[in-house]
Design a protein around this motif. Structure first.
Motif, PDB file in Angstrom:
ATOM      1  N   SER A 130       0.831  -1.207   0.000  1.00 47.56           N
ATOM      2  CA  SER A 130       0.000   0.000   0.000  1.00 47.56           C
ATOM      3  C   SER A 130       0.864   1.255   0.000  1.00 47.56           C
ATOM      4  CB  SER A 130      -0.928  -0.004   1.223  1.00 47.56           C
ATOM      5  OG  SER A 130      -1.818  -1.095   1.184  1.00 47.56           O
ATOM      6  N   ALA A 131       1.964   1.214   0.760  1.00 50.61           N
ATOM      7  CA  ALA A 131       2.886   2.354   0.780  1.00 50.61           C
ATOM      8  C   ALA A 131       3.498   2.572  -0.597  1.00 50.61           C
ATOM      9  CB  ALA A 131       3.979   2.132   1.827  1.00 50.61           C
ATOM     10  N   VAL A 132       3.875   1.479  -1.274  1.00 57.78           N
ATOM     11  CA  VAL A 132       4.454   1.612  -2.607  1.00 57.78           C
ATOM     12  C   VAL A 132       3.405   2.129  -3.592  1.00 57.78           C
ATOM     13  CG1 VAL A 132       5.467   0.350  -4.539  1.00 57.78           C
ATOM     14  CG2 VAL A 132       6.194  -0.152  -2.205  1.00 57.78           C
ATOM     15  N   LEU A 133       2.184   1.617  -3.498  1.00 57.15           N
ATOM     16  CA  LEU A 133       1.114   2.090  -4.383  1.00 57.15           C
ATOM     17  C   LEU A 133       0.883   3.588  -4.225  1.00 57.15           C
ATOM     18  CD1 LEU A 133      -1.561  -0.761  -4.187  1.00 57.15           C
ATOM     19  CD2 LEU A 133      -0.375   0.037  -6.231  1.00 57.15           C
ATOM     20  N   LEU A 134       0.802   4.037  -2.988  1.00 61.59           N
ATOM     21  CA  LEU A 134       0.586   5.461  -2.743  1.00 61.59           C
ATOM     22  C   LEU A 134       1.791   6.272  -3.211  1.00 61.59           C
ATOM     23  CD1 LEU A 134      -1.232   7.636  -1.630  1.00 61.59           C
ATOM     24  CD2 LEU A 134      -0.333   7.175   0.671  1.00 61.59           C
ATOM     25  N   ALA A 135       2.996   5.722  -3.023  1.00 61.78           N
ATOM     26  CA  ALA A 135       4.202   6.422  -3.467  1.00 61.78           C
ATOM     27  C   ALA A 135       4.240   6.542  -4.990  1.00 61.78           C
ATOM     28  CB  ALA A 135       5.448   5.699  -2.959  1.00 61.78           C
ATOM     29  N   THR A 136       3.807   5.497  -5.700  1.00 62.53           N
ATOM     30  CA  THR A 136       3.785   5.584  -7.167  1.00 62.53           C
ATOM     31  C   THR A 136       2.778   6.621  -7.630  1.00 62.53           C
ATOM     32  OG1 THR A 136       2.213   3.722  -7.246  1.00 62.53           O
ATOM     33  CG2 THR A 136       4.540   3.219  -7.531  1.00 62.53           C
ATOM     34  N   PHE A 137       1.655   6.751  -6.909  1.00 66.16           N
ATOM     35  CA  PHE A 137       0.680   7.791  -7.253  1.00 66.16           C
ATOM     36  C   PHE A 137       1.287   9.177  -7.043  1.00 66.16           C
ATOM     37  CE2 PHE A 137      -2.618  10.779  -5.818  1.00 66.16           C
ATOM     38  CZ  PHE A 137      -3.404  10.827  -6.965  1.00 66.16           C
ATOM     39  N   LEU A 138       2.045   9.330  -5.955  1.00 65.01           N
ATOM     40  CA  LEU A 138       2.711  10.611  -5.722  1.00 65.01           C
ATOM     41  C   LEU A 138       3.771  10.878  -6.789  1.00 65.01           C
ATOM     42  CD1 LEU A 138       3.167  10.633  -1.822  1.00 65.01           C
ATOM     43  CD2 LEU A 138       1.325  11.620  -3.199  1.00 65.01           C
ATOM     44  N   CYS A 139       4.453   9.820  -7.239  1.00 62.96           N
ATOM     45  CA  CYS A 139       5.417   9.987  -8.331  1.00 62.96           C
ATOM     46  C   CYS A 139       4.712  10.439  -9.607  1.00 62.96           C
ATOM     47  CB  CYS A 139       6.155   8.675  -8.593  1.00 62.96           C
ATOM     48  SG  CYS A 139       7.373   8.223  -7.322  1.00 62.96           S
ATOM     49  N   TYR A 140       3.544   9.867  -9.858  1.00 62.46           N
ATOM     50  CA  TYR A 140       2.762  10.276 -11.029  1.00 62.46           C
ATOM     51  C   TYR A 140       2.415  11.762 -10.940  1.00 62.46           C
ATOM     52  CZ  TYR A 140      -1.106  10.561 -14.354  1.00 62.46           C
ATOM     53  OH  TYR A 140      -1.922  10.927 -15.391  1.00 62.46           O
ATOM     54  N   GLU A 141       1.944  12.182  -9.779  1.00 58.72           N
ATOM     55  CA  GLU A 141       1.606  13.593  -9.595  1.00 58.72           C
ATOM     56  C   GLU A 141       2.851  14.472  -9.714  1.00 58.72           C
ATOM     57  OE1 GLU A 141      -1.309  15.209  -9.135  1.00 58.72           O
ATOM     58  OE2 GLU A 141      -2.292  13.308  -9.636  1.00 58.72           O
ATOM     59  N   LEU A 142       3.977  13.978  -9.200  1.00 63.48           N
ATOM     60  CA  LEU A 142       5.220  14.746  -9.270  1.00 63.48           C
ATOM     61  C   LEU A 142       5.654  14.925 -10.718  1.00 63.48           C
ATOM     62  CD1 LEU A 142       7.302  15.961  -7.213  1.00 63.48           C
ATOM     63  CD2 LEU A 142       8.650  13.895  -7.588  1.00 63.48           C
ATOM     64  N   LEU A 143       5.619  13.840 -11.486  1.00 61.09           N
ATOM     65  CA  LEU A 143       6.006  13.916 -12.893  1.00 61.09           C
ATOM     66  C   LEU A 143       4.974  14.674 -13.713  1.00 61.09           C
ATOM     67  CD1 LEU A 143       7.273  10.238 -13.281  1.00 61.09           C
ATOM     68  CD2 LEU A 143       8.664  12.298 -13.022  1.00 61.09           C
ATOM     69  N   GLN A 144       3.729  14.650 -13.269  1.00 55.00           N
ATOM     70  CA  GLN A 144       2.678  15.401 -13.946  1.00 55.00           C
ATOM     71  C   GLN A 144       2.962  16.895 -13.884  1.00 55.00           C
ATOM     72  OE1 GLN A 144       0.076  14.214 -15.575  1.00 55.00           O
ATOM     73  NE2 GLN A 144      -1.222  16.027 -15.841  1.00 55.00           N
ATOM     74  N   SER A 145       3.606  17.313 -12.806  1.00 52.05           N
ATOM     75  CA  SER A 145       3.888  18.738 -12.634  1.00 52.05           C
ATOM     76  C   SER A 145       5.085  19.204 -13.445  1.00 52.05           C
ATOM     77  CB  SER A 145       4.157  19.049 -11.152  1.00 52.05           C
ATOM     78  OG  SER A 145       5.331  18.388 -10.705  1.00 52.05           O
ATOM     79  N   VAL A 146       5.787  18.243 -14.101  1.00 51.91           N
ATOM     80  CA  VAL A 146       6.926  18.618 -14.937  1.00 51.91           C
ATOM     81  C   VAL A 146       6.399  19.138 -16.263  1.00 51.91           C
ATOM     82  CG1 VAL A 146       8.999  17.805 -16.111  1.00 51.91           C
ATOM     83  CG2 VAL A 146       8.414  16.920 -13.851  1.00 51.91           C
ATOM     84  N   ASP A 147       6.647  20.387 -16.536  1.00 52.72           N
ATOM     85  CA  ASP A 147       6.208  21.010 -17.779  1.00 52.72           C
ATOM     86  C   ASP A 147       7.216  20.692 -18.876  1.00 52.72           C
ATOM     87  OD1 ASP A 147       5.244  22.530 -19.791  1.00 52.72           O
ATOM     88  OD2 ASP A 147       5.339  24.456 -18.732  1.00 52.72           O
ATOM     89  N   PRO A 148       6.773  20.079 -20.002  1.00 54.36           N
ATOM     90  CA  PRO A 148       7.725  19.781 -21.064  1.00 54.36           C
ATOM     91  C   PRO A 148       8.459  21.013 -21.576  1.00 54.36           C
ATOM     92  CG  PRO A 148       5.645  18.643 -21.452  1.00 54.36           C
ATOM     93  CD  PRO A 148       5.418  19.592 -20.306  1.00 54.36           C
ATOM     94  N   ALA A 149       7.872  22.170 -21.403  1.00 54.09           N
ATOM     95  CA  ALA A 149       8.488  23.389 -21.914  1.00 54.09           C
ATOM     96  C   ALA A 149       9.599  23.905 -21.015  1.00 54.09           C
ATOM     97  CB  ALA A 149       7.424  24.481 -22.066  1.00 54.09           C
TER      98      ALA A 149
END
Length: 466
Positions: A130-149
């Motif tokens: 469960s900790a890993v699952l939640l951490a991967t979701f946070l990684c998704y959100e973290l990478l989502q905030s990376v602007d390609p520009a």
């Protein structure tokens, strides 16, 4: 059975100075029949025991595969978020993760000893995944905030809010803190679960391999138990090694489908899909491990009973410690220079005659270039190496540890221990010298060859010296 503090507090200290661990070394210390939880243990049919062992292998494979994949991918997620410009996130995660193990490892071991086996397994499996699952979701959100520009023209979205390429806005900091804490919690739970299985469950299962019909002597029965433990431990080691070799390579290929490294102007942002796939893999591992563990527990009735031997061993351990102190002198004079009271585990460790030799050995593991860990992985990505190649060489590096065990046995037939130690540590030093020299070689392929060869071969010297 219950010496779990050794695993959490000093993994580099050998269990015995007279033997060296190899691919057939037992993961647990064999107990005699007199140490069994119950000398009148219920009889389990060979078919049921073999079925339980196959389930154990299957569960262990999923556990190790998902863990190796997660640890490898997390490093790349953190490095990608910093635009592969900084090692701060990778090193800080390693510091937090190992810090949790050092601080809470002994407590986790005592919890394992004093709790129901199935309850411990379910809690550790559930909370870890469960900790890993939640951490991967946070990684998704973290990478989502990376602007390609943000990489275009070498400019960031807001240079004032960046630290060596790492955004420092409140949302990013909160996500990073969550990933660090969840990753550290998952690491200590994974270590605890492995200790519970390898040092407790397998021991109890081995007692069921004994033929108690009365036609075998106690020595023959102990040999049966030893043979079953040996076969099981070899298979578990093979699974460990296979996952350490194959999982990073497979993960590197997976990451390569989403991100080509520094050559991709949108790297980081494209890794969102990889983060989701890692989460799915851990969700599947949660289901498989949960079902297999429950089936093993119900197929082996002896697992429901737990001896109080760990509690009874307390006075014996204190007597052994006091005996060592008498042999070495008053231990209190040894720690008089400390301004704080060390944990009980450290008191026991530093009361042993071999303590400072073990401490000096552990210093060899401080060198982060000794393996393809987080820092090395992030560094090679920064140097432009392809993801799949990094995963492959990381697996090769793990294989070198096995080669070291074979080299030791060959040298032991021709040299004494002192000569073996000196030769191995000099060999390790020369290999690392080649790795260091690669930093000053301009030819890219030559530099990579020197670095990787030095790192991989140095592990042979490290294992032989260990």
């Amino acid at each position: 059975e219950s010496s779990h503090e050794e695993d959490f507090s000093s993994s580099s200290t050998s269990e015995s100075c007279s033997s060296f661990p190899d691919e057939s070394t037992a993961l647990i210390r064999r107990r005699s029949l007199s140490d069994a939880d119950d000398t009148n243990a219920s009889t389990v049919s060979p078919a049921a025991l073999n079925k339980a062992r196959r389930l154990l292998y299957f569960s262990h494979f999923w556990n190790q595969w998902s863990e190796c994949t997660w640890q490898f991918c997390l490093v790349l997620f953190l490095a990608a978020f910093s635009n592969y410009e900084s090692l701060i996130l990778v090193t800080s995660y390693g510091l937090v993760s190992y810090g949790f193990v050092c601080c809470f490892g002994s407590t986790t071991g005592r919890f394992i000893d004093g709790s129901n086996r199935l309850q411990v397994a379910r809690q550790f499996i559930g909370f870890e995944n469960s900790a890993v699952l939640l951490a991967t979701f946070l990684c998704y959100e973290l990478l989502q905030s990376v602007d390609p520009a943000r990489q275009e023209g070498g400019e960031t979205r807001n240079e004032k809010n960046d630290l060596d390429g790492i955004p420092t806005d409140p949302k990013s900091i909160l996500l990073l803190v969550g990933i660090h804490l969840l990753g550290a919690i998952a690491s200590i739970l994974d270590s605890g679960f492995l200790v519970a299985v390898e040092r407790d469950w397998i021991v109890v299962m081995s007692q069921c391999a004994i033929d108690r019909s009365g036609q075998y002597t106690q020595e023959q029965q102990e040999q049966m138990q030893k043979q079953w433990l040996s076969d099981t431990n070899v298979s578990m080691r093979q699974i460990d090694l296979s996952c350490k070799v194959a999982a990073p390579a497979a993960a590197g290929l997976l990451i390569g489908l989403f991100d080509r490294g520094v050559s991709n102007p949108d790297h980081g942002y494209d890794l969102r899909g990889a983060a989701l796939l890692v989460g799915v893999a851990n969700a599947l591992a949660l289901i498989v491990e949960y079902i297999c563990t429950a089936k093993i527990y119900h197929d082996i009735p002896d697992l429901a009973f737990k001896s109080e031997r760990g509690i009874q061993d307390g006075p014996r351990i204190k007597m052994m410690t006091s005996g060592n102190r008498k042999h070495q002198g008053d231990y209190s004079s040894r720690k008089s220079w400390l301004w704080f009271k060390p944990p009980d585990g450290l008191e026991v460790y530093f009361s042993q005659p071999i303590c400072w030799a073990g401490f000096s050995l552990s210093l060899l593991y401080l060198n982060v270039v000794l393996n393809f860990g987080g820092i090395m992985t992030a560094y090679l990505v920064w140097r432009g190496m392809r993801m799949e190649a990094i995963g492959l060489w990381r697996g090769v590096s793990c294989c070198m540890g096995l080669v070291g065990t074979l080299v030791y046995h060959v040298m032991a037939k021709k040299q004494g221990l002192i000569n073996i130690g000196m030769i191995s540590v000099v060999f390790q030093f020369l290999c690392l010298t080649a790795s260091y020299a690669s930093l000053f070689v301009e030819a890219r392929n030559t530099s990579f060859a020197m670095l990787i060869a030095g790192v991989c071969l140095s592990r042979i010297g490290l294992w032989v010296f260990d």
